[in-house]
Design a protein around this motif. Structure first.
Motif, mmCIF file in Angstrom:
data_model
loop_
_atom_site.group_PDB
_atom_site.id
_atom_site.type_symbol
_atom_site.label_atom_id
_atom_site.label_comp_id
_atom_site.label_asym_id
_atom_site.label_seq_id
_atom_site.Cartn_x
_atom_site.Cartn_y
_atom_site.Cartn_z
ATOM 1 N N VAL A 145 39.875 40.100 137.866
ATOM 2 C CA VAL A 145 39.351 39.472 139.080
ATOM 3 C C VAL A 145 39.736 38.000 139.136
ATOM 4 N N GLY A 146 39.582 37.303 138.007
ATOM 5 C CA GLY A 146 39.923 35.884 137.984
ATOM 6 C C GLY A 146 41.385 35.635 138.319
ATOM 7 N N ALA A 147 42.273 36.458 137.748
ATOM 8 C CA ALA A 147 43.705 36.292 138.025
ATOM 9 C C ALA A 147 44.019 36.601 139.482
ATOM 10 N N ALA A 148 43.384 37.637 140.032
ATOM 11 C CA ALA A 148 43.642 38.001 141.429
ATOM 12 C C ALA A 148 43.194 36.892 142.371
ATOM 13 N N LEU A 149 42.026 36.322 142.119
ATOM 14 C CA LEU A 149 41.532 35.246 142.978
ATOM 15 C C LEU A 149 42.422 34.016 142.878
ATOM 16 N N ALA A 150 42.820 33.671 141.662
ATOM 17 C CA ALA A 150 43.686 32.503 141.498
ATOM 18 C C ALA A 150 45.026 32.725 142.198
ATOM 19 N N GLY A 151 45.574 33.927 142.053
ATOM 20 C CA GLY A 151 46.851 34.216 142.687
ATOM 21 C C GLY A 151 46.784 34.216 144.200
ATOM 22 N N ALA A 152 45.591 34.486 144.751
ATOM 23 C CA ALA A 152 45.430 34.507 146.206
ATOM 24 C C ALA A 152 45.004 33.161 146.769
ATOM 25 N N GLY A 153 44.878 32.156 145.902
ATOM 26 C CA GLY A 153 44.591 30.816 146.395
ATOM 27 C C GLY A 153 43.151 30.375 146.331
ATOM 28 N N ALA A 154 42.298 31.069 145.577
ATOM 29 C CA ALA A 154 40.908 30.646 145.451
ATOM 30 C C ALA A 154 40.833 29.354 144.645
ATOM 31 N N PRO A 155 39.965 28.434 145.009
ATOM 32 C CA PRO A 155 39.823 27.194 144.231
ATOM 33 C C PRO A 155 39.355 27.493 142.805
ATOM 34 N N ASP A 156 39.780 26.675 141.853
ATOM 35 C CA ASP A 156 39.288 26.790 140.488
ATOM 36 C C ASP A 156 37.764 26.694 140.481
ATOM 37 N N GLY A 157 37.120 27.563 139.716
ATOM 38 C CA GLY A 157 35.662 27.556 139.667
ATOM 39 C C GLY A 157 35.016 28.544 140.608
ATOM 40 N N SER A 158 35.824 29.267 141.386
ATOM 41 C CA SER A 158 35.267 30.214 142.354
ATOM 42 C C SER A 158 34.642 31.439 141.703
ATOM 43 N N PHE A 159 35.025 31.722 140.444
ATOM 44 C CA PHE A 159 34.551 32.947 139.794
ATOM 45 C C PHE A 159 34.531 32.747 138.288
ATOM 46 N N ALA A 160 33.468 33.215 137.649
ATOM 47 C CA ALA A 160 33.383 33.171 136.195
ATOM 48 C C ALA A 160 32.398 34.242 135.737
#
Length: 523
Positions: free
Chosen positions: A186-201
């Motif tokens: 999930v973290g990699a998918a969000l980062a790859g789609a442009g989510a700001p750092d800190g959006s998921f943990a």
């Protein structure tokens, strides 16, 4: 203070450890994760709706790509089987896509535009525009019984991201290996789609979860679990310097009421359907029907007992659930007036892994009314209680003392039962979030109309749902903008409706220039 310890996955089939242990999250890391989510909140909320929807679709696609790996890992830690788990992963992906569609449609924002009106009564009306905005970082507590749909990437996570809120998940200790791998995906998918750092943990450990609820950056909590655990966290949320919303799903009896006419029409079918429903997934559904109201003289006992004994019940998820099931079912069997319809010959602890037998008990309404505290305790697992009523007055009396519940089902026959059925539905509506006619509650559809919530103790807030489009409403709050210049308004509230979303303009719901009457028509 450092938080120590680890979560170790266990194979429910054998009771033996599986996979590597996952270390609990330290207090310092909880602190840093919370503030990282706070820093991400404004940037995530400001993403265009199409980009926010893209985040959800990216997560769904990544889970689908890792399907085989995740299902195998989940089966090792939960024993739920690849067929059930594969279906649950599909539901999780579809749920993410469902929220993505809802985000793009824009109705999630509930945008309202009331232009200034100097002729309004009783006084001139200023320009007022209202919409829902994200609360901020959300803490999500994963559940044990749905390792995909109510866990790291489950409904609370999906609905919070759809609302535009960063998410910090407290993983369930029952499937730590799956949680860790899902978190990576999930973290990699969000980062790859442009989510700001800190959006998921994701973090681990009971004390880390407590620290998360009291972290100043957290603005709401979503929880699915036991009543005791939920109440403890609810107290933490309420006693913060700034109390925050706590949306907990804590427990549910899910009564099923059957009338004499329904038994005459299809008694054998009802008996088989009830047993299939309350033993589904080894009775570990929050919507498991735990109470079956039957008229005295129903003659369904042999069919019910035979069906229970024929069901191959899989293992429970973990030793804690097994021990709780053993304790509560034994207590039910010992209550005065209770008949044990399926005596157990082999103690649960002598069975391999966390396997238990399905159990069925029976009691009369007078005995239920005499001892409701003992008989209306939820028994999580494949156990149910038949409650036998002598007449309509007894049935109404029994239904009137039931605690709040997620669902209530009525099996009746129309036109024979029409007047009585209307009364039964009214009683069910007073106590449940979803009322089912001639059907079974297990299975919760991901739809716009779904309500998965109910009065206490089913949930801590009966105004909300944890499944369906309006689940995102839990993590949004309304803001009205009065007289704000166009260039400073959010795009959703500007003249001309630049986002092309559904909103209410001067009292009319639709896309500006269109009205909605069974679908859009030119206004």
């Amino acid at each position: 203070m450092e938080l120590t310890g680890c979560d170790q996955g266990m194979d429910p089939q054998t009771g033996e450890p599986v996979g590597a242990a996952v270390a609990h999250t330290t207090a310092e890391r909880v602190h840093r994760i919370g503030w990282a989510a706070a820093e991400a909140a404004g940037r995530l909320a400001a993403l265009p709706l199409t980009e926010r929807a893209g985040l959800l679709r990216a997560v769904g696609a990544a889970l689908e790509e890792a399907r085989d790996e995740l299902v195998a890992l989940a089966d090792r830690e939960t024993g739920l089987g690849p067929v059930r788990l594969g279906g649950e992963l599909t539901r999780t992906r579809v749920q993410l896509e469902f929220f993505a569609d809802a985000v793009e449609e824009g109705g999630l924002l509930e945008a309202v535009v009331d232009p200034a009106d100097p002729a309004a009564l009783p006084a001139p009306r200023p320009d007022l525009r209202r919409m829902l905005v994200p609360l901020g970082p959300v803490a999500v507590f994963a559940a044990s019984n749905f390792p995909f749909a109510f866990s790291v990437a489950g409904g609370d996570t999906a609905s919070a991201l759809a609302a535009g809120c960063p998410v910090v998940v407290k993983a369930h200790p029952g499937h730590p290996g799956l949680s860790a791998r899902t978190a990576e995906i999930v973290g990699a998918a969000l980062a790859g789609a442009g989510a700001p750092d800190g959006s998921f943990a994701v973090l681990y450990g009971t004390e880390a979860g407590r620290a998360l609820v009291t972290h100043p950056a957290i603005k709401a909590v979503g929880f699915t679990g036991s009543e005791a655990g939920g109440k403890a966290l609810l107290d933490l949320a309420n006693t913060r310097p700034d109390p925050i919303p706590f949306y907990g799903e804590l427990g549910s009896l899910n009564p099923t009421v059957v009338t004499p006419a329904a038994i005459a029409a299809r008694g054998a079918e009802i008996a088989a359907g009830f047993v299939a429903s309350f033993t589904l997934g080894a009775g570990q559904f929050c919507t498991k029907p735990g109470l079956l109201f039957l008229p005295v003289g129903h003659d369904l006992t042999p069919a019910l007992v035979d069906a229970v004994r024929a069901v191959p019940v899989g293992p429970l998820l973990n030793a804690r659930i097994r021990d709780g099931y053993t304790e509560i079912s034994a207590a039910l069997a010992g209550v005065a007036g209770v008949r044990n319809l399926t005596p157990v010959e082999q103690p649960e602890r002598e069975r391999a892994g966390y396997r238990v037998p399905a159990r069925l008990f029976a009691v009369s309404v007078p005995d239920l009314l005499a001892r409701p505290g003992e008989l209306l305790a939820e028994c999580f697992g494949p156990a149910a209680l038949v409650v036998e009523y002598a007449d309509a007055a007894e049935l109404v009396a029994a239904l009137s003392i039931l605690p709040g519940t997620l669902t209530a089902s009525v099996h009746a026959d129309v036109p024979t039962d029409e007047a009585f059925a209307a009364q039964l539905i009214e009683l069910c509506v007073a106590r449940a979030g979803r009322v089912i006619w001639n059907g079974w509650p297990t299975g919760v559809a991901v739809t716009w109309a779904m309500q998965h919530g109910g009065p206490w103790p089913a949930t801590t807030g009966s105004l909300h749902t944890s499944v369906g489009q309006t689940a995102a409403r839990r993590f949004l709050r309304p803001v009205a903008y009065q007289g704000v210049p166009q260039e400073l308004l959010p795009p959703a509230l500007r003249d001309g409706n630049p986002l092309g979303i559904v909103r209410r303009l001067d009292g009319v719901l639709g896309v500006d220039g269109l009205m909605y009457v069974d679908g859009p028509v030119t206004g």
